[in-house]
Design an enzyme around this catalytic site. Sequence first.
Site, PDB file in Angstrom:
ATOM      1  CG  ASP A 224      46.826   8.425  89.953  1.00 34.22           C
ATOM      2  OD1 ASP A 224      45.955   8.353  90.818  1.00 34.22           O
ATOM      3  OD2 ASP A 224      47.307   7.438  89.362  1.00 34.22           O
ATOM      4  NE  ARG A 322      44.265   4.119  98.943  1.00 39.87           N
ATOM      5  CZ  ARG A 322      43.887   3.559  97.802  1.00 39.87           C
ATOM      6  NH1 ARG A 322      44.308   4.061  96.650  1.00 39.87           N
ATOM      7  NH2 ARG A 322      43.089   2.509  97.796  1.00 39.87           N
TER       8      ARG A 322
END
Length: 444
Positions: A224, A322
């Site tokens: 990420d 998301r």
Amino acid sequence: MSTQRWHGHATSRAAALAGCTALVLTLTAATAQARPGHHHPRDTARQTLPANDGWASHGTGTTGGAAADAEHVYTVSTWAEFKAALAAGGSAPRIIKVKGTIDAVSEGCDAFAAPGYDFGAYLEKYSPQSWGLETDLSDEPDDSPEGLRRASAAQQNQAIKANVPANTTIIGVGRNAGLKGASLQIKGVDNVIVRNLTFESPVDCFPQWDPTDGDKGNWNSEYDSAVVYGSTHVWLDHNTFTDGEHPDSAAPTHFGMLYQQHDGQLDIVRGADYVTASWNVFTEHDKTILIGNSDSESTAAGDRGHLRTTFHHNLFKDLVERAPRVRFGQVDVYNNHFVAGDDYAYSFGVGKESQLVAEHNAFTLPDGVSPAKVLKRWNDSPLTAAHNRVNGRSADLIAAHNAENPDAVLRSGAGWTPTLRTKVLPAWAVPFVVDHGAGAGRLR
């Protein structure tokens, strides 16, 4: 045209212009009021999170490295300098100023490849025609194509992750500062500020094929852009998160599935708490923000009562899903602008024991896309969703969802009321204010 008619036309036009000017002045003033502390006269690198500015202001607040002495202020322009500045000085307050774009993978993916690794051999051995879809690759030996992939992935993992210590401010200098291909790890620490940076999502050079993932198998990637893992009091402000030069639309397919080389842009997991994300841009991504990474009881024990996060004045643009997906946490999402693209799936994922409050937000959806898509039910968790607007009109997001999903209805009422907020704008004002103020390079 008669003098009388001309005079009436001019008067009407002047009134309209005056109205437009008043609107702009109102919204400009609203922007200033919504951005407390951002006009502070001192060095922006020493600014702290204003009082009552989201969950990160709770308790001790968030000051980052504001108290750093001169010896602990670093200006860096290379990945080696950046990691050295993070590692120096123990837990003393520090400020790291990032100048220009720092590339964590400047030598390319080949620099991480283990001797003997060959992607062509990997595809040949593990194709569904050769390997099937019944057995995963976890038992493959170290000298197999999967073993060599694991070794290569381990080298990339070591190279691109940067651990952020407590009491740290990381801030971009000017309008063009950023981190490319890096994964910022805010793990097990307290009191961190990250501002004014463009994060180009890290590309996983060695995704893993999992034949057992779904009916057709799937490619799974790591890394990420930023991970808040078990940390507290974290403020992420005026950053831009993007896939940049490596959008999913340009990725190839292998074994009939997208060769996915991205994970998330921001994860808040493993008992992290007291986080504020303000004035950021999240764009061009699929699985964008995850709050709480698992439904399992092994992680739930550490997540219950934590994961308290605020998102305000962020621009979420051209994302798939998301934004965020929530488990367990009391998450306050207000005054954000969501601009959906052609691949839009949903914005808010309502997950296990989530306590989501989504208010005073604006949504711009393409023609033919229903407001019912804004919410996605993953679990029967009540939420509060009031005073939102879709394409300029007031919208009851829960009612819209339930009307089109009668077999998976959502209940209203998150069970708590946010109090840690800056000035709350009406949803109609949000697109102008957020679009002109959010993102890296707009910090003032």
